[in-house]
Enzyme design. Structure first.
Site, PDB file in Angstrom:
ATOM      1  N   TYR A  81     -12.964  -2.325  11.545  1.00 10.56           N
ATOM      2  CA  TYR A  81     -11.585  -1.812  11.464  1.00 10.56           C
ATOM      3  C   TYR A  81     -10.829  -2.054  12.775  1.00 10.56           C
ATOM      4  O   TYR A  81      -9.695  -2.544  12.773  1.00 10.56           O
ATOM      5  CB  TYR A  81     -11.663  -0.315  11.145  1.00 10.56           C
ATOM      6  CG  TYR A  81     -10.335   0.373  10.925  1.00 10.56           C
ATOM      7  CD1 TYR A  81      -9.673   0.272   9.706  1.00 10.56           C
ATOM      8  CD2 TYR A  81      -9.757   1.152  11.917  1.00 10.56           C
ATOM      9  CE1 TYR A  81      -8.468   0.927   9.491  1.00 10.56           C
ATOM     10  CE2 TYR A  81      -8.559   1.805  11.716  1.00 10.56           C
ATOM     11  CZ  TYR A  81      -7.920   1.690  10.500  1.00 10.56           C
ATOM     12  OH  TYR A  81      -6.728   2.346  10.289  1.00 10.56           O
ATOM     13  N   LYS A 102      -7.487  -4.365  13.388  1.00  8.60           N
ATOM     14  CA  LYS A 102      -6.224  -3.809  13.884  1.00  8.60           C
ATOM     15  C   LYS A 102      -5.834  -4.436  15.235  1.00  8.60           C
ATOM     16  O   LYS A 102      -4.652  -4.595  15.511  1.00  8.60           O
ATOM     17  CB  LYS A 102      -6.316  -2.283  13.992  1.00  8.60           C
ATOM     18  CG  LYS A 102      -6.503  -1.584  12.632  1.00  8.60           C
ATOM     19  CD  LYS A 102      -5.341  -1.866  11.689  1.00  8.60           C
ATOM     20  CE  LYS A 102      -5.401  -1.024  10.426  1.00  8.60           C
ATOM     21  NZ  LYS A 102      -4.251  -1.252   9.527  1.00  8.60           N
ATOM     22  N   GLY A 150       0.824  -1.219   0.000  1.00  7.71           N
ATOM     23  CA  GLY A 150       0.000   0.000   0.000  1.00  7.71           C
ATOM     24  C   GLY A 150       0.849   1.258   0.000  1.00  7.71           C
ATOM     25  O   GLY A 150       0.599   2.175   0.781  1.00  7.71           O
ATOM     26  N   ILE A 195      -3.853  10.628  11.229  1.00  8.06           N
ATOM     27  CA  ILE A 195      -2.766  11.098  10.369  1.00  8.06           C
ATOM     28  C   ILE A 195      -3.404  11.691   9.100  1.00  8.06           C
ATOM     29  O   ILE A 195      -4.350  11.117   8.560  1.00  8.06           O
ATOM     30  CB  ILE A 195      -1.833   9.915   9.984  1.00  8.06           C
ATOM     31  CG1 ILE A 195      -1.357   9.145  11.234  1.00  8.06           C
ATOM     32  CG2 ILE A 195      -0.662  10.401   9.133  1.00  8.06           C
ATOM     33  CD1 ILE A 195      -0.433   9.889  12.182  1.00  8.06           C
TER      34      ILE A 195
HETATM   35  P1  NAI Z   1      -4.566   5.350   2.248  1.00  7.59           P
HETATM   36  O1  NAI Z   1      -5.975   4.965   2.013  1.00  7.59           O
HETATM   37  O2  NAI Z   1      -4.131   6.743   1.942  1.00  7.59           O
HETATM   38  O3  NAI Z   1      -3.610   4.344   1.435  1.00  7.59           O
HETATM   39  C1  NAI Z   1      -3.805   2.965   1.526  1.00  7.59           C
HETATM   40  C2  NAI Z   1      -2.871   2.251   0.569  1.00  7.59           C
HETATM   41  O4  NAI Z   1      -3.146   0.858   0.680  1.00  7.59           O
HETATM   42  C3  NAI Z   1      -3.054   2.627  -0.879  1.00  7.59           C
HETATM   43  O5  NAI Z   1      -1.788   2.600  -1.525  1.00  7.59           O
HETATM   44  C4  NAI Z   1      -3.945   1.495  -1.429  1.00  7.59           C
HETATM   45  O6  NAI Z   1      -3.752   1.260  -2.819  1.00  7.59           O
HETATM   46  C5  NAI Z   1      -3.395   0.315  -0.632  1.00  7.59           C
HETATM   47  N1  NAI Z   1      -4.329  -0.800  -0.509  1.00  7.59           N
HETATM   48  C6  NAI Z   1      -5.569  -0.821   0.036  1.00  7.59           C
HETATM   49  N2  NAI Z   1      -6.108  -2.044  -0.062  1.00  7.59           N
HETATM   50  C7  NAI Z   1      -5.170  -2.828  -0.671  1.00  7.59           C
HETATM   51  C8  NAI Z   1      -5.120  -4.187  -1.059  1.00  7.59           C
HETATM   52  N3  NAI Z   1      -6.161  -5.012  -0.851  1.00  7.59           N
HETATM   53  N4  NAI Z   1      -3.990  -4.656  -1.673  1.00  7.59           N
HETATM   54  C9  NAI Z   1      -2.943  -3.848  -1.893  1.00  7.59           C
HETATM   55  N5  NAI Z   1      -2.934  -2.538  -1.555  1.00  7.59           N
HETATM   56  C10 NAI Z   1      -4.036  -2.035  -0.958  1.00  7.59           C
HETATM   57  O7  NAI Z   1      -4.263   4.942   3.761  1.00  7.59           O
HETATM   58  P2  NAI Z   1      -3.281   5.583   4.847  1.00  7.59           P
HETATM   59  O8  NAI Z   1      -4.029   6.590   5.611  1.00  7.59           O
HETATM   60  O9  NAI Z   1      -1.974   5.933   4.225  1.00  7.59           O
HETATM   61  O10 NAI Z   1      -3.114   4.330   5.817  1.00  7.59           O
HETATM   62  C11 NAI Z   1      -2.044   3.402   5.722  1.00  7.59           C
HETATM   63  C12 NAI Z   1      -2.161   2.405   6.861  1.00  7.59           C
HETATM   64  O11 NAI Z   1      -2.157   3.092   8.122  1.00  7.59           O
HETATM   65  C13 NAI Z   1      -3.447   1.579   6.840  1.00  7.59           C
HETATM   66  O12 NAI Z   1      -3.185   0.267   7.279  1.00  7.59           O
HETATM   67  C14 NAI Z   1      -4.339   2.295   7.837  1.00  7.59           C
HETATM   68  O13 NAI Z   1      -5.297   1.456   8.381  1.00  7.59           O
HETATM   69  C15 NAI Z   1      -3.308   2.746   8.866  1.00  7.59           C
HETATM   70  N6  NAI Z   1      -3.746   3.848   9.692  1.00  7.59           N
HETATM   71  C16 NAI Z   1      -4.026   5.082   9.142  1.00  7.59           C
HETATM   72  C17 NAI Z   1      -4.445   6.126   9.955  1.00  7.59           C
HETATM   73  C18 NAI Z   1      -4.739   7.493   9.422  1.00  7.59           C
HETATM   74  O14 NAI Z   1      -5.169   8.349  10.201  1.00  7.59           O
HETATM   75  N7  NAI Z   1      -4.526   7.783   8.149  1.00  7.59           N
HETATM   76  C19 NAI Z   1      -4.625   5.930  11.395  1.00  7.59           C
HETATM   77  C20 NAI Z   1      -4.296   4.604  11.869  1.00  7.59           C
HETATM   78  C21 NAI Z   1      -3.875   3.625  11.028  1.00  7.59           C
END
Ligand code: NAI
Length: 243
Positions: free
Chosen positions: A153, A157, A12, A186
């Site tokens: 979710y 997690k 991701g 974030i």
């Molecule tokens: P985002 O939505 O901006 O990016 C997610 C990425 O994961 C993208 O590149 C997407 O293509 C990829 N992705 C999603 N499903 C996929 C799959 N089945 N196979 C391959 N790639 C896949 O998310 P963000 O905010 O950058 O989050 C990244 C991680 O951090 C996630 O695990 C999220 O749960 C976690 N997180 C984010 C928070 C936030 O506030 N943004 C808070 C806590 C955790």
């Protein structure tokens, strides 16, 4: 682990936290495997290569076991052994439990939790033979505290936390570390959907009074990868939200 010339697979990593992690490792001289469900753009690969490292794009869905295994094999064929795996890819589909359909629950578990298993299991076999490796999993404060509208979710997690601690125990004898990062709020596409009103309300609950940046999380991933004596831990990067 010294990161220069090591190979790092970040799931991701086309945007948000994953992309910031990929850039931070590239800055340390590591070669990067970018991943997302859709094809990785040449522009993004060039952006990483600008750090003077090698970079390849491997697209595919982590929630599918055979696709995850294939992506790891493809990365190993092109770059050689993978030294660091960052299980960052994740998604949410928020709604109150009473409105949550079975499919809403299962689809989130399948990406966030099963996807983490799908990537780790085939690669760990190789890391055990290499007698070195670093695994970093993306949890969330939701998995530690629970959060309204996030039963799916938060459960996924919390599962990642249990998975992390178990892998840490099973792999420690080979010098492999496995830790989790639990980000708070974030600024990424995932939180961009929140209204200004909700963001203001959120800021009031965060002791440091603002959302974090993807780089705050990326720095933590570098710290964990470089430290060989931290394993099985969950590091919150949350502006004090979980105090
Ligand atoms: P985002 O939505 O901006 O990016 C997610 C990425 O994961 C993208 O590149 C997407 O293509 C990829 N992705 C999603 N499903 C996929 C799959 N089945 N196979 C391959 N790639 C896949 O998310 P963000 O905010 O950058 O989050 C990244 C991680 O951090 C996630 O695990 C999220 O749960 C976690 N997180 C984010 C928070 C936030 O506030 N943004 C808070 C806590 C955790």
């Amino acid at each position: 682990m010294e990161l220069q010339d090591k190979n790092v697979f970040v799931t991701g990593s086309t945007r948000g936290i994953g992309l910031a992690i990929a850039k931070a490792f590239a800055q340390e001289g590591a070669n990067i495997v970018l991943n997302g469900r859709k094809e990785i753009s040449e522009e993004l690969i060039a952006e990483i290569k600008n750090f003077g490292v090698n970079c390849i794009g491997v697209s595919g869905d982590i929630s599918d076991f055979s696709s995850a295994k294939q992506m790891i094999e493809q990365a190993q064929e092109q770059l050689g052994d993978i030294h660091v795996l960052v299980n960052n890819a994740g998604m949410n589909n928020d709604k109150l439990l009473l409105r949550m359909k079975e499919e809403d629950f299962e689809s989130v578990i399948k990406v966030n939790l099963t996807g983490t298993f799908n990537m780790t299991q085939p690669l760990l076999k190789k890391m055990m033979k290499q007698k070195q490796g670093v695994i970093i999993n993306m949890a969330s404060v939701s998995g530690l505290m629970g959060n309204m509208g996030q039963a799916n979710y938060a459960a996924s997690k919390a599962g990642v936390v249990g998975f992390t601690k178990t892998v840490a125990k099973e792999a420690a004898s080979r010098g492999i570390t496995c830790n989790a990062i639990a980000p708070g709020f974030i600024s990424t596409d995932m939180t961009a959907a929140l209204s200004d009103k909700v963001k203001t309300q959120i800021n009031e609950t965060i002791p440091l009074q603002h959302l974090g940046n993807p780089e705050d999380v990326a720095q933590t991933a570098i710290f964990l990868a470089q430290n060989p004596y931290i394993t099985g831990q969950v590091i919150s990067v949350d502006g004090g939200l979980t105090i």
